[in-house]
Design a protein around this motif. Structure first.
Motif, PDB file in Angstrom:
ATOM      1  N   VAL A 189       0.840  -1.201   0.000  1.00  0.00           N
ATOM      2  CA  VAL A 189       0.000   0.000   0.000  1.00  0.00           C
ATOM      3  C   VAL A 189       0.871   1.246   0.000  1.00  0.00           C
ATOM      4  N   TYR A 190       1.941   1.213   0.805  1.00  0.00           N
ATOM      5  CA  TYR A 190       2.875   2.340   0.816  1.00  0.00           C
ATOM      6  C   TYR A 190       3.446   2.600  -0.580  1.00  0.00           C
ATOM      7  N   ILE A 191       3.907   1.542  -1.249  1.00  0.00           N
ATOM      8  CA  ILE A 191       4.492   1.693  -2.589  1.00  0.00           C
ATOM      9  C   ILE A 191       3.470   2.267  -3.559  1.00  0.00           C
ATOM     10  N   GLU A 192       2.240   1.783  -3.478  1.00  0.00           N
ATOM     11  CA  GLU A 192       1.200   2.266  -4.380  1.00  0.00           C
ATOM     12  C   GLU A 192       0.889   3.740  -4.128  1.00  0.00           C
ATOM     13  N   LEU A 193       0.859   4.153  -2.873  1.00  0.00           N
ATOM     14  CA  LEU A 193       0.653   5.569  -2.576  1.00  0.00           C
ATOM     15  C   LEU A 193       1.798   6.409  -3.116  1.00  0.00           C
ATOM     16  N   ARG A 194       3.017   5.902  -2.991  1.00  0.00           N
ATOM     17  CA  ARG A 194       4.169   6.603  -3.574  1.00  0.00           C
ATOM     18  C   ARG A 194       4.014   6.698  -5.092  1.00  0.00           C
ATOM     19  N   ARG A 195       3.574   5.611  -5.698  1.00  0.00           N
ATOM     20  CA  ARG A 195       3.409   5.604  -7.151  1.00  0.00           C
ATOM     21  C   ARG A 195       2.369   6.638  -7.584  1.00  0.00           C
ATOM     22  N   ARG A 196       1.394   6.881  -6.733  1.00  0.00           N
ATOM     23  CA  ARG A 196       0.360   7.869  -7.025  1.00  0.00           C
ATOM     24  C   ARG A 196       0.803   9.288  -6.672  1.00  0.00           C
ATOM     25  N   ASP A 197       2.050   9.424  -6.305  1.00  0.00           N
ATOM     26  CA  ASP A 197       2.645  10.719  -5.994  1.00  0.00           C
ATOM     27  C   ASP A 197       1.980  11.374  -4.791  1.00  0.00           C
ATOM     28  N   ALA A 198       1.565  10.559  -3.823  1.00  0.00           N
ATOM     29  CA  ALA A 198       0.920  11.077  -2.621  1.00  0.00           C
ATOM     30  C   ALA A 198       1.969  11.509  -1.599  1.00  0.00           C
ATOM     31  N   LYS A 199       1.697  12.578  -0.911  1.00  0.00           N
ATOM     32  CA  LYS A 199       2.539  13.027   0.201  1.00  0.00           C
ATOM     33  C   LYS A 199       1.968  12.387   1.463  1.00  0.00           C
ATOM     34  N   ILE A 200       2.669  11.421   2.033  1.00  0.00           N
ATOM     35  CA  ILE A 200       2.072  10.590   3.077  1.00  0.00           C
ATOM     36  C   ILE A 200       2.815  10.683   4.406  1.00  0.00           C
ATOM     37  N   PHE A 201       2.041  10.477   5.473  1.00  0.00           N
ATOM     38  CA  PHE A 201       2.529  10.452   6.849  1.00  0.00           C
ATOM     39  C   PHE A 201       1.779   9.339   7.573  1.00  0.00           C
ATOM     40  N   TYR A 202       2.233   9.018   8.788  1.00  0.00           N
ATOM     41  CA  TYR A 202       1.363   8.224   9.659  1.00  0.00           C
ATOM     42  C   TYR A 202       0.814   9.143  10.730  1.00  0.00           C
ATOM     43  N   TYR A 203      -0.319   8.760  11.306  1.00  0.00           N
ATOM     44  CA  TYR A 203      -0.979   9.585  12.322  1.00  0.00           C
ATOM     45  C   TYR A 203      -1.013   8.819  13.632  1.00  0.00           C
ATOM     46  N   TYR A 204      -0.722   9.519  14.717  1.00  0.00           N
ATOM     47  CA  TYR A 204      -0.790   8.885  16.030  1.00  0.00           C
ATOM     48  C   TYR A 204      -1.253   9.894  17.078  1.00  0.00           C
ATOM     49  N   ASP A 205      -2.311   9.526  17.787  1.00  0.00           N
ATOM     50  CA  ASP A 205      -2.787  10.287  18.925  1.00  0.00           C
ATOM     51  C   ASP A 205      -3.483   9.297  19.870  1.00  0.00           C
ATOM     52  N   ASN A 206      -2.663   8.564  20.609  1.00  0.00           N
ATOM     53  CA  ASN A 206      -3.116   7.443  21.452  1.00  0.00           C
ATOM     54  C   ASN A 206      -3.492   6.213  20.640  1.00  0.00           C
TER      55      ASN A 206
END
Length: 371
Positions: A271-288
């Motif tokens: 999924v990460y690779i596919e998001l990169r392929r789609r030129d997405a600017k990605i992060f992970y989110y954490y709040d508890n």
């Protein structure tokens, strides 16, 4: 890719590949002779295709001259010498970058001679075909030569070439031992969080700055991708633990250590690779609670994704939903996505918010079909 681009253009004759032993003594001064031969053989054209041009020192001077005279120039080159930050220095404001990733699921299917159509999403036989295709892709990855031969030695040699050519030689490291220790640790823990201190301890490296540098080298060579936690404060992003992903599932399986096949990690990495392929600017989110991927477009978060093999286990279901809903709440998203191996479901969060649960193959292929 160069051949595909060339085939789509009206002018196709000014093509040259510099990866040839007969060009061992070719220098920047010889470009003018090459230009004259092009004109002599094919007449005047204004589109150039120059493969592996990084092998010629000073190539950018010739390309700059061509561009300034109104020509269109397509160039290819390896990661070692054609990194984007260097192109920005050499050809400031005059180039467009096209990153080439390992094959997508759709391209994998075509290479393997597997045909599919959208109706396959909805039939028993079609789903079985999709799952078989998806299973192979998640395990083998998308490097064409490996897919053609099935020989894992190709992936191991590719990895060694990247380490030596794109990192050790490029950055003048005294040896490849420490950088390989870092890569081994990351490959054994891909999709997981890490800190520079934890990597330094595992790789027996005293300086966290050295680890920071090494991970940066691995990232700029396109071997790994480093995901940071999303935070409005840049300082908090920098201090937070990172997550690591690899550019290809087949490749990472040849580098790291694993007791068994981990479908969850392979799915999340894909999924990460596919998001990169789609030129997405990605992060992970954490709040508890955690959401695997959020996508930023300019200053706004526009999408959120969770990745899990299955939602059938109640504890897993609760964890994945809580993490996704937390991200949807934080960024005012009306919908979210949970990518699974083979489950489909629509989950209403409240009256106007919806979570889409769908298989990885459907998420990938519907996008490719819409292009």
């Amino acid at each position: 890719m160069m051949m595909q681009i060339k085939a789509s253009q009206d002018e196709q004759d000014y093509y040259f590949n510099f990866d040839d032993d007969r060009l061992l003594h070719f220098t920047v001064e010889d470009f003018q002779t090459l230009y004259e031969v092009f004109v002599e053989d094919f007449g005047v054209q204004h589109t150039f295709y120059l493969d592996e041009i990084q092998l010629i020192i000073g190539w950018e001077r010739f390309v700059d001259r061509l561009y300034n005279h109104g020509n269109k120039v397509f160039v290819t080159g390896s990661n070692a010498y054609m990194l984007s930050k260097e192109l920005g220095t050499l050809l400031t404001g005059r180039h467009i970058k096209q990153e080439l990733y390992p094959m997508s699921l759709d391209e994998y299917a075509k290479l393997k001679g597997m045909s599919w159509q959208k109706t396959d999403f909805f039939t028993t036989a079609g789903k079985a075909k999709m799952l078989n295709m998806q299973s192979g892709y998640l395990k083998e990855g998308g490097f064409p030569q490996y897919l053609n031969t099935g020989d894992p030695r190709y992936l191991r040699e590719l990895y060694n070439d990247i380490i030596y050519r794109d990192i050790v030689v490029r950055h003048k490291l005294p040896s490849d031992r420490q950088i390989k220790e870092v890569a081994y640790y990351l490959a054994s823990n891909y999709t997981h969080k890490f800190t520079y201190q934890s990597v330094a301890k595992a790789a027996n490296i005293k300086s966290t700055e050295t680890v920071n540098d090494y991970i940066g080298y691995l990232e700029e060579s396109y071997l790994v991708g480093i995901l940071t936690k999303y935070d409005n404060k840049v300082g908090e992003q920098i201090k937070s633990p990172k997550k690591v992903y690899f550019i290809d599932n087949g490749l990472v399986s040849q580098i790291g250590f694993s007791f068994s096949e981990n479908h969850g990690k392979k799915l999340e990495n894909a999924v990460y690779i596919e998001l990169r392929r789609r030129d997405a600017k990605i992060f992970y989110y954490y709040d508890n609670v955690e959401c695997d991927f959020i996508v930023r477009d300019m200053a706004k978060i526009t999408a959120a994704y969770q990745v899990t093999v299955s939602l059938k286990d109640l504890e897993t279901r609760k964890r994945e939903l809580n993490g996704l809903i937390s991200a949807m709440d934080a960024f005012g998203l009306k919908e979210g996505f949970i990518i699974t191996l083979d489950e489909i479901e629509e989950i209403a969060v409240d009256d106007d918010r919806l979570i889409h649960v769908l298989p990885y193959y459907r998420w990938c292929l519907e996008k490719s079909q819409s292009k």
